[in-house]
Scaffold this active site. Structure first.
Site, PDB file in Angstrom:
ATOM      1  N   GLN A 176       0.870  -1.173   0.000  1.00 29.65           N
ATOM      2  CA  GLN A 176       0.000   0.000   0.000  1.00 29.65           C
ATOM      3  C   GLN A 176       0.909   1.224   0.000  1.00 29.65           C
ATOM      4  O   GLN A 176       1.428   1.624   1.036  1.00 29.65           O
ATOM      5  CB  GLN A 176      -0.909  -0.039   1.233  1.00 29.65           C
ATOM      6  CG  GLN A 176      -2.020   0.969   1.220  1.00 29.65           C
ATOM      7  CD  GLN A 176      -2.909   0.842   2.465  1.00 29.65           C
ATOM      8  OE1 GLN A 176      -2.542   0.239   3.465  1.00 29.65           O
ATOM      9  NE2 GLN A 176      -4.079   1.442   2.391  1.00 29.65           N
ATOM     10  N   VAL A 195       0.353   4.387  -0.420  1.00 26.62           N
ATOM     11  CA  VAL A 195      -0.186   5.510   0.339  1.00 26.62           C
ATOM     12  C   VAL A 195      -1.059   4.915   1.441  1.00 26.62           C
ATOM     13  O   VAL A 195      -1.929   4.083   1.167  1.00 26.62           O
ATOM     14  CB  VAL A 195      -1.009   6.469  -0.551  1.00 26.62           C
ATOM     15  CG1 VAL A 195      -1.666   7.563   0.280  1.00 26.62           C
ATOM     16  CG2 VAL A 195      -0.127   7.082  -1.636  1.00 26.62           C
ATOM     17  N   HIS A 250      -7.525   2.522  -0.582  1.00 22.99           N
ATOM     18  CA  HIS A 250      -7.813   2.813  -1.983  1.00 22.99           C
ATOM     19  C   HIS A 250      -8.057   1.509  -2.731  1.00 22.99           C
ATOM     20  O   HIS A 250      -7.411   0.502  -2.481  1.00 22.99           O
ATOM     21  CB  HIS A 250      -6.722   3.648  -2.657  1.00 22.99           C
ATOM     22  CG  HIS A 250      -5.326   3.104  -2.557  1.00 22.99           C
ATOM     23  ND1 HIS A 250      -4.578   3.174  -1.391  1.00 22.99           N
ATOM     24  CD2 HIS A 250      -4.540   2.502  -3.467  1.00 22.99           C
ATOM     25  CE1 HIS A 250      -3.389   2.637  -1.608  1.00 22.99           C
ATOM     26  NE2 HIS A 250      -3.343   2.214  -2.861  1.00 22.99           N
TER      27      HIS A 250
END
Length: 138
Positions: A91, A93, A97
């Site tokens: 991931q 960030v 998402h």
């Protein structure tokens, strides 16, 4: 959360190629797409993983993901989509998402080995965003 890139894009404080948005989620192009037209869907509320998403938000969030997946297929004449979430590992960030990646038969994507590409220009990226956005707004 001001230091989160995805919160900043979702709020309009940072640039991004917005595809569509609701009061609770935003969808924009991945700047390092697996294939052109690769969209990221994020909740506007800062949560790190799917487990952190409040139960009350799950239906609206995934309903929006579903609409984005349909718009990617229709707007980009894709044969289908690959929809995925990473939780912590891979991931890039730390904000939940969901990847919505356009697929075509024979596109070369094998398993979870995601080749990355780049848009030739902001204009090219904008053209992909507009194609998906046009379906979302119809």
């Amino acid at each position: 959360m001001s230091e989160c890139l995805f919160c900043s894009i979702a709020s309009g404080a940072a640039p991004g190629f917005l595809v569509a948005a609701t009061d609770t989620a935003a969808a924009f192009l991945d700047i390092r797409p697996v294939f052109k037209g690769h969209v990221l869907v994020v909740p506007r509320t800062h949560v790190v993983t799917l487990v952190d998403l409040p139960e009350a938000d799950i239906a609206s969030y995934f309903g929006f993901v579903q609409k984005i997946a349909a718009a990617v297929e229709t707007g980009l004449s894709a044969g289908g989509t690959f929809v995925a979430i990473n939780n912590r590992v891979s991931q890039s960030v730390a904000h939940l998402h969901t990847h919505v990646v356009p697929r075509t038969k024979g596109d070369g994507l094998k398993g979870f080995f995601w080749p990355r590409t780049k848009y030739a220009s902001d204009d090219e990226a904008l053209s992909y965003a507009e194609k998906v956005a046009a379906v979302m707004s119809s």
